[in-house]
Write an enzyme that holds these catalytic residues in place. Sequence first.
Site, PDB file in Angstrom:
ATOM      1  N   SER A 124       0.772  -1.210   0.198  1.00  0.00           N
ATOM      2  CA  SER A 124      -0.087   0.094  -0.058  1.00  0.00           C
ATOM      3  C   SER A 124       0.840   1.253  -0.102  1.00  0.00           C
ATOM      4  CB  SER A 124      -0.761   0.079   1.240  1.00  0.00           C
ATOM      5  OG  SER A 124      -1.429   1.396   1.402  1.00  0.00           O
ATOM      6  N   TYR A 157      -1.848  -1.295  10.869  1.00  0.00           N
ATOM      7  CA  TYR A 157      -1.937  -1.510   9.254  1.00  0.00           C
ATOM      8  C   TYR A 157      -0.831  -0.858   8.357  1.00  0.00           C
ATOM      9  CZ  TYR A 157      -3.878  -1.196   4.690  1.00  0.00           C
ATOM     10  OH  TYR A 157      -3.947  -1.401   3.064  1.00  0.00           O
TER      11      TYR A 157
HETATM   12  N1  LIG Z   1      -8.951  -0.601  -0.879  1.00  0.00           N
HETATM   13  C1  LIG Z   1      -7.703   0.056  -0.636  1.00  0.00           C
HETATM   14  O1  LIG Z   1      -7.963   1.553  -0.521  1.00  0.00           O
HETATM   15  C2  LIG Z   1      -6.535  -0.562  -0.457  1.00  0.00           C
HETATM   16  C3  LIG Z   1      -5.422   0.308  -0.685  1.00  0.00           C
HETATM   17  C4  LIG Z   1      -4.222   0.222  -0.548  1.00  0.00           C
HETATM   18  C5  LIG Z   1      -4.036  -1.362  -0.246  1.00  0.00           C
HETATM   19  N2  LIG Z   1      -5.029  -2.207  -0.314  1.00  0.00           N
HETATM   20  C6  LIG Z   1      -4.800  -3.589  -0.246  1.00  0.00           C
HETATM   21  O2  LIG Z   1      -5.404  -4.146  -1.022  1.00  0.00           O
HETATM   22  C7  LIG Z   1      -5.582  -5.601  -0.585  1.00  0.00           C
HETATM   23  C8  LIG Z   1      -7.132  -6.086  -0.937  1.00  0.00           C
HETATM   24  O3  LIG Z   1      -8.040  -4.873  -0.599  1.00  0.00           O
HETATM   25  P1  LIG Z   1      -9.392  -4.400  -1.107  1.00  0.00           P
HETATM   26  O4  LIG Z   1      -9.155  -3.160  -1.094  1.00  0.00           O
HETATM   27  O5  LIG Z   1      -9.774  -5.283  -2.378  1.00  0.00           O
HETATM   28  O6  LIG Z   1     -10.276  -4.874   0.082  1.00  0.00           O
HETATM   29  P2  LIG Z   1     -11.414  -6.041   0.152  1.00  0.00           P
HETATM   30  O7  LIG Z   1     -12.659  -5.699  -1.086  1.00  0.00           O
HETATM   31  O8  LIG Z   1     -12.341  -5.740   1.363  1.00  0.00           O
HETATM   32  O9  LIG Z   1     -10.766  -7.607  -0.204  1.00  0.00           O
HETATM   33  C9  LIG Z   1      -9.959  -7.884   0.941  1.00  0.00           C
HETATM   34  C10 LIG Z   1     -10.271  -9.484   0.458  1.00  0.00           C
HETATM   35  O10 LIG Z   1      -9.236 -10.352   1.221  1.00  0.00           O
HETATM   36  C11 LIG Z   1     -10.135 -11.436   1.808  1.00  0.00           C
HETATM   37  N3  LIG Z   1      -9.739 -11.769   3.269  1.00  0.00           N
HETATM   38  C12 LIG Z   1      -9.955 -10.951   4.299  1.00  0.00           C
HETATM   39  N4  LIG Z   1      -9.527 -11.432   5.338  1.00  0.00           N
HETATM   40  C13 LIG Z   1      -9.361 -12.688   5.151  1.00  0.00           C
HETATM   41  C14 LIG Z   1      -8.990 -13.979   5.750  1.00  0.00           C
HETATM   42  N5  LIG Z   1      -8.826 -13.910   7.133  1.00  0.00           N
HETATM   43  N6  LIG Z   1      -8.648 -15.063   5.192  1.00  0.00           N
HETATM   44  C15 LIG Z   1      -8.807 -15.069   3.692  1.00  0.00           C
HETATM   45  N7  LIG Z   1      -9.239 -14.021   2.961  1.00  0.00           N
HETATM   46  C16 LIG Z   1      -9.285 -12.840   3.708  1.00  0.00           C
HETATM   47  C17 LIG Z   1     -11.577 -10.846   1.693  1.00  0.00           C
HETATM   48  O11 LIG Z   1     -12.265 -12.185   1.259  1.00  0.00           O
HETATM   49  P3  LIG Z   1     -13.352 -12.869   2.684  1.00  0.00           P
HETATM   50  O12 LIG Z   1     -13.853 -11.596   3.311  1.00  0.00           O
HETATM   51  O13 LIG Z   1     -14.257 -13.489   1.727  1.00  0.00           O
HETATM   52  O14 LIG Z   1     -12.236 -13.530   3.197  1.00  0.00           O
HETATM   53  C18 LIG Z   1     -11.308  -9.960   0.258  1.00  0.00           C
HETATM   54  O15 LIG Z   1     -11.699 -11.060  -0.933  1.00  0.00           O
HETATM   55  C19 LIG Z   1      -5.475  -5.603   0.761  1.00  0.00           C
HETATM   56  O16 LIG Z   1      -4.314  -6.333   1.047  1.00  0.00           O
HETATM   57  C20 LIG Z   1      -5.643  -4.155   0.978  1.00  0.00           C
HETATM   58  O17 LIG Z   1      -4.596  -3.946   2.188  1.00  0.00           O
HETATM   59  C21 LIG Z   1      -6.331  -1.756  -0.480  1.00  0.00           C
END
Ligand SMILES: NC(=O)c1ccc[n+]([C@@H]2O[C@H](COP(=O)([O-])OP(=O)(O)OC[C@H]3O[C@@H](n4cnc5c(N)ncnc54)[C@H](OP(=O)(O)O)[C@@H]3O)[C@@H](O)[C@H]2O)c1
Length: 273
Positions: free
Chosen positions: A142, A155
């Site tokens: 991130s 985080y």
């Molecule tokens: N959105 C942002 O602004 C942003 C910015 C920078 C970095 N990121 C990073 O991008 C990545 C994806 O995030 P996103 O934005 O796509 O968020 P998201 O839509 O909430 O997706 C998170 C994913 O991780 C899975 N997950 C969460 N806890 C888990 C667990 N204990 N075991 C297995 N799977 C798990 C969730 O699926 P289930 O709930 O079905 O398990 C979901 O598929 C993350 O690493 C996040 O830190 C996001």
Amino acid sequence: MDFTGQTALVTGASTGIGAEFARELAARGADLIMVARREDKLQALAAELARDHDARVDVVAVDLGRPGAGAELAARVDALGRQVDVLVNNAGFATHGDVTDADLPRLLEEVQLNCATVVDLTARFLPAMTARRSGVIINVASVAGFLPVPHMAVYGATKAFVLSFTEALWAETRPTGVTVRALCPGATDTPFFDVVGAEEAAVGKRRTPEQVVATALGGLRRSGPAVIDGRRNTLVSLMARYLPTRIVIGIAERSVRARNRDHTRSAGAASSR
Ligand SMILES: NC(=O)c1ccc[n+]([C@@H]2O[C@H](COP(=O)([O-])OP(=O)(O)OC[C@H]3O[C@@H](n4cnc5c(N)ncnc54)[C@H](OP(=O)(O)O)[C@@H]3O)[C@@H](O)[C@H]2O)c1
């Protein structure tokens, strides 16, 4: 890039950036292993991708936030008879609030999922890629990994870990034919902020998962270890690198501070470091 004949394992593929990785990799010819906890969401997307792209798509529902989950996932991949050519370590979540007020088991789960599982899966799947002299590992960090983030301290630290780990791994794997990248998105329009439960965690205009994944896959053609999505996020990373740390922490603190918070307490905490 064409991924025909390759198998991509994407963690966190049920929603958001991971679901978009699955869509885009399938569109470019990959077969998939989609991993997350919510099997119904995985199955629905798997059916769509198998139909639209004639891909083999397997679903593995597993909680990666527990110690031992990496071994369980690797055993299930073996049982499917699959080899992993592309590993996308994307599953992750954030917490918002001060450490003193935190739910400790939730913080430890955050470290386990965002850091330990990334190391675990990387170390399990990398040796076979090295032996084949080909493969791709994308670890989702991130822009928060470039700077300390008060009120999201754990985080930010987990993403600094992913960034540092992946940049070092990039150097280790350069002679091996395996391509390693850290992906650094900024605020992206996904259910991530519903999980955080605090709108303050979203700093700046959100980009789309499509933009983020296009940046990630485009970054595989360039040579550096980290790929930052979006011009504004690139500026933030440069600011974090070149401004004094105390100033950077102050900016980060004000950006994600809870709107109903006592500002004098936060400002004092940031400027005393
Ligand atoms: N959105 C942002 O602004 C942003 C910015 C920078 C970095 N990121 C990073 O991008 C990545 C994806 O995030 P996103 O934005 O796509 O968020 P998201 O839509 O909430 O997706 C998170 C994913 O991780 C899975 N997950 C969460 N806890 C888990 C667990 N204990 N075991 C297995 N799977 C798990 C969730 O699926 P289930 O709930 O079905 O398990 C979901 O598929 C993350 O690493 C996040 O830190 C996001």
